[in-house]
Design a protein around this motif. Structure first.
Motif, PDB file in Angstrom:
ATOM      1  N   HIS A 248      11.342   0.327   0.119  1.00 43.92           N
ATOM      2  CA  HIS A 248      12.321   1.340   0.531  1.00 43.92           C
ATOM      3  C   HIS A 248      12.937   2.026  -0.686  1.00 43.92           C
ATOM      4  O   HIS A 248      14.137   2.267  -0.734  1.00 43.92           O
ATOM      5  CB  HIS A 248      13.403   0.677   1.387  1.00 43.92           C
ATOM      6  CG  HIS A 248      12.881   0.079   2.659  1.00 43.92           C
ATOM      7  ND1 HIS A 248      13.688  -0.420   3.644  1.00 43.92           N
ATOM      8  CD2 HIS A 248      11.611  -0.064   3.126  1.00 43.92           C
ATOM      9  CE1 HIS A 248      12.942  -0.880   4.652  1.00 43.92           C
ATOM     10  NE2 HIS A 248      11.695  -0.684   4.358  1.00 43.92           N
ATOM     11  N   ALA A 249      12.072   2.354  -1.670  1.00 37.46           N
ATOM     12  CA  ALA A 249      12.582   2.903  -2.926  1.00 37.46           C
ATOM     13  C   ALA A 249      13.326   4.213  -2.689  1.00 37.46           C
ATOM     14  O   ALA A 249      14.411   4.430  -3.224  1.00 37.46           O
ATOM     15  CB  ALA A 249      11.425   3.113  -3.909  1.00 37.46           C
ATOM     16  N   VAL A 250      12.736   5.087  -1.934  1.00 38.70           N
ATOM     17  CA  VAL A 250      13.448   6.309  -1.530  1.00 38.70           C
ATOM     18  C   VAL A 250      13.200   6.531  -0.046  1.00 38.70           C
ATOM     19  O   VAL A 250      12.157   6.161   0.489  1.00 38.70           O
ATOM     20  CB  VAL A 250      13.000   7.556  -2.328  1.00 38.70           C
ATOM     21  CG1 VAL A 250      13.511   7.483  -3.759  1.00 38.70           C
ATOM     22  CG2 VAL A 250      11.496   7.732  -2.290  1.00 38.70           C
ATOM     23  N   LEU A 251      14.165   7.111   0.642  1.00 34.91           N
ATOM     24  CA  LEU A 251      14.097   7.304   2.086  1.00 34.91           C
ATOM     25  C   LEU A 251      14.437   8.758   2.414  1.00 34.91           C
ATOM     26  O   LEU A 251      15.485   9.068   2.971  1.00 34.91           O
ATOM     27  CB  LEU A 251      15.078   6.333   2.774  1.00 34.91           C
ATOM     28  CG  LEU A 251      14.862   4.843   2.491  1.00 34.91           C
ATOM     29  CD1 LEU A 251      15.975   4.005   3.126  1.00 34.91           C
ATOM     30  CD2 LEU A 251      13.511   4.365   3.032  1.00 34.91           C
TER      31      LEU A 251
END
Lengths: 271, 271, 271, 271
Positions: free
Chosen positions: A211-214
């Protein structure tokens, strides 16, 4: 016959439960407190004078575990919540008075299913696959009527079939299929009341990236103020071929919380 | 216009939220784990590379706190659950596989309000007052149609107006008005899908007696297999004069639990 | 100088903390509720008139997570706890009045370290390796004095060095070194007050077998009434070459619980 | 005889448990999550092939309930923690890395009891009574040696005798006796390692005022960096006439938390 009876007669139909049962050990993100259940009292622990006995429960959980809805308070971008609200100020007191899940209006309205694999002619999208704007267009074309403002739009990727696999459902190594930013922008432009999908995050997750970037959360929750429903059970509804239904989705009024468990129902009126 | 749209048009009306908001410190029975909420992550705790940040929750609670439904597993009598099921055997494993709240069918059906104070010509029943079979008969006479099998029957005592008072709502010293055994038997004979009320226990509690015996729970849950809903917010619905409505009440599928929080809605079609 | 001062002077020495810090996400058995911590109140949430502000915590946890002690209530065999106590009867009421962890006497006494790898001339035992009775004999021979009745006997396998690896510490796939039944019988014959080790279960676990059977728990807890301490941090103590020390180990008085977190200290008087 | 044995022989004596047992329903401040315990697994829930069975626990609690120690992170004044640390910055991430309770050194040292009622010639201080600097001077005079830097100083007010009364122990209406600011300043000037008392807050609480302001917390935690222990059981120790002892007080290493349950022991060497 009363008006309510008449209405219920017309509403009578097949009811699909779009939720996952809450069970200790079910797959969930390690970012959130784990669901746990115990019986503090069992029958026989304390028997009343007349032979009566009660059992009860303790529940511990995050609100982004199992089938749930994200409140607008869940995600901020550059320190700002939806509507330009300052995130730091909004959370003072340990609860979000103005954008918590208690402010989400219970939904009883039109639900539509965008069955992406069906539109592509496959059973399910592969791990890490992006749901594109073109996918949304194609799946919307299969509806009896286009998406309207205020609808509940549920996107099936087919990933939900992995629920029973446990950890694999999280797709930490494999990645998970889901909507990309273009699909999210297109959906948002139609102004649905809420969107949802059958994976644990309403995002395309690349293999190993977690979930590094969402970005889709940012687009929907922060920029457009649209609630997101995750971990839906859509396989049965899709298998029955339904694309339009009365969607009933009622969050718990957990004051100031960033999400809530939900048990959405799709009611399909009989022909 | 699609069939779903037509149906929703007819369903369009006033929606009454019959639940109490979940807030730390709300009145609840000391027999059950207290509701608590905290934000393990707040915005700013962990900011992603793109400026995104998420807040989340931990919830601790009993399932018989706030507005909730009792599963048949909740009460036994002389060691036996509804249907003659052995209570000790049913709870092995720490969950009730066969009579837990996950087995309660989500309710979308006819709801009726038995407004007992209105039938008596008073604002509210006094503390410790019994709702009698005659009260039920009188209040049912005010409905546009009698109670049918499968209805959701909500009984207003007026005690719900005390919710905001905190501890006084529990009525430990004062007692609480509620149905007595005769009313419960009469209700059960009509075979409703569920019954509910606006106090914390669907019982008449005498002053100072607490929960020493719960005969109405025995009659409804154990003898007749009828679920009970408690801590309902009925004042607004009653004040608007509504006695019949579409009741939507969807328990969470907490596998093996003895109850679940619910947020029931009463939908009153427009005339 | 007072007697207490004189005593403390002689007690002054190196203090080794034998516990693991409690952190969200630390390795723990999936059989037990996960450790979680959150701050319901942070500074600034509620500021008093004078500028004061308090932060506080909510903790959720099992009692067999992190460094902990097993009460005799933890394990039964053929329905019987230590001393022939009926397990079913002992747990009525939801707590173990007579064999819960609140009945464990706080320990301030002689602790000894049986450093098994040192006795074998290796750094650490391999995964799945059995600590045998011969190992115990050899490691005891390295003590300045034999094990006495009432001692606290800590067994180092070297597995504790894997704590930082996370899931691998559990050894679900690899197995975990630990005492076999013969070693347990030999230890029990010396009548220690408690025993402990540096893995998550005071057992030898074969690769892939998990916790299918726990014979050493049966021998110690059920047959001999000896408490077990698990998930100890022994590397530093062993590296310093200490084999004998004042062991301070004080369980929390959690009435009726099957275990408790502990933070044992080894105090080594200066030479 | 080994050095450790010799030491333990001299340490052998009467051990006083200064803690309160953790029981559901014990008196605690409503500001903190309530202590709850349940057995998710009981014996018989899951029986292993060999007849073995394990019971386990779930614990939910605040860290300022029961006998506990306050970390320096607990209280700030004008946005600042002890040492001038910015409170807002210190709590980013949801835990206090640098002033959490995991940073409190386990205490094994000289403990002294300041028995204020004994110095006044009464059984116990009345509700709402202030422990003054003069009280501290008088009680210190009864010690065999004055307070030294690094001591653990426990103040008895006699209020602990009310523990069994339940809610009355909180003294919300009655007030609670405890140290006032002058006593706190005097204590702080002696540089103890920690201070503690037998009420729920180490403060004098006036009738009906609750925890509106907590000046003694500010003086000790914020200004002087001295940890506070609360809800101690001191009656038995005082009744036996002991004023000096080896105090063992070991907080759990709950990383980043504002407090921890403790079970302090007072060891009184035999004459």
């Amino acid at each position: 016959m009363t008006e309510v009876r008449r209405l219920l007669d017309s509403l009578d139909g097949d009811v699909f439960d779009l939720s996952r049962p809450y069970v200790i050990g079910m797959p969930q993100s390690p970012n959130h407190p784990r669901y746990w259940h115990s019986l503090p009292r069992r029958h026989g622990d304390m028997v009343r004078a007349d032979g009566g006995s009660a059992a009860n429960d303790i529940i511990v959980m995050g609100t982004h575990v199992g089938t749930h809805i994200d409140a607008l308070a869940h995600v901020s971008h550059d320190g700002v919540l939806h509507g330009g609200r300052d995130a730091a100020a909004a959370q003072v007191g340990g609860r979000f008075e103005e954008s918590g899940v208690h402010t989400v209006t219970p939904f009883v309205g039109r639900g539509v299913l965008l069955d992406i694999p069906a539109a592509r002619g496959v059973d399910a999208l592969p791990a890490g696959e992006e749901v594109t704007a073109a996918d949304v267009v194609a799946a919307e074309a299969a509806l009896s009527a286009p998406i309207d403002e205020g609808d509940g739009v549920l996107i099936r990727t087919g990933w939900g079939a992995n629920w029973e696999l446990g950890e694999a459902y999280l797709g930490m190594d494999s990645g998970v299929p889901g909507p990309g930013p273009e699909a999210a922008e297109l959906l948002a432009s139609k102004r649905p009341a809420l969107v949802g999908s059958d994976s644990i995050a309403f995002e395309r997750l690349l293999p190993g990236s977690g979930h590094a970037v969402l970005p889709v959360h940012r687009i929907l929750l922060v920029e457009h103020g649209i609630n997101i429903v995750e971990t839906l059970a859509l396989e049965e509804l899709a298998a029955a071929g339904h694309r339009e239904f009365v969607l009933v989705l009622v969050p718990l009024p957990l004051v100031g919380a960033t999400g809530s468990p939900v048990r959405p129902l799709a009611i399909v009126p009989r022909a």
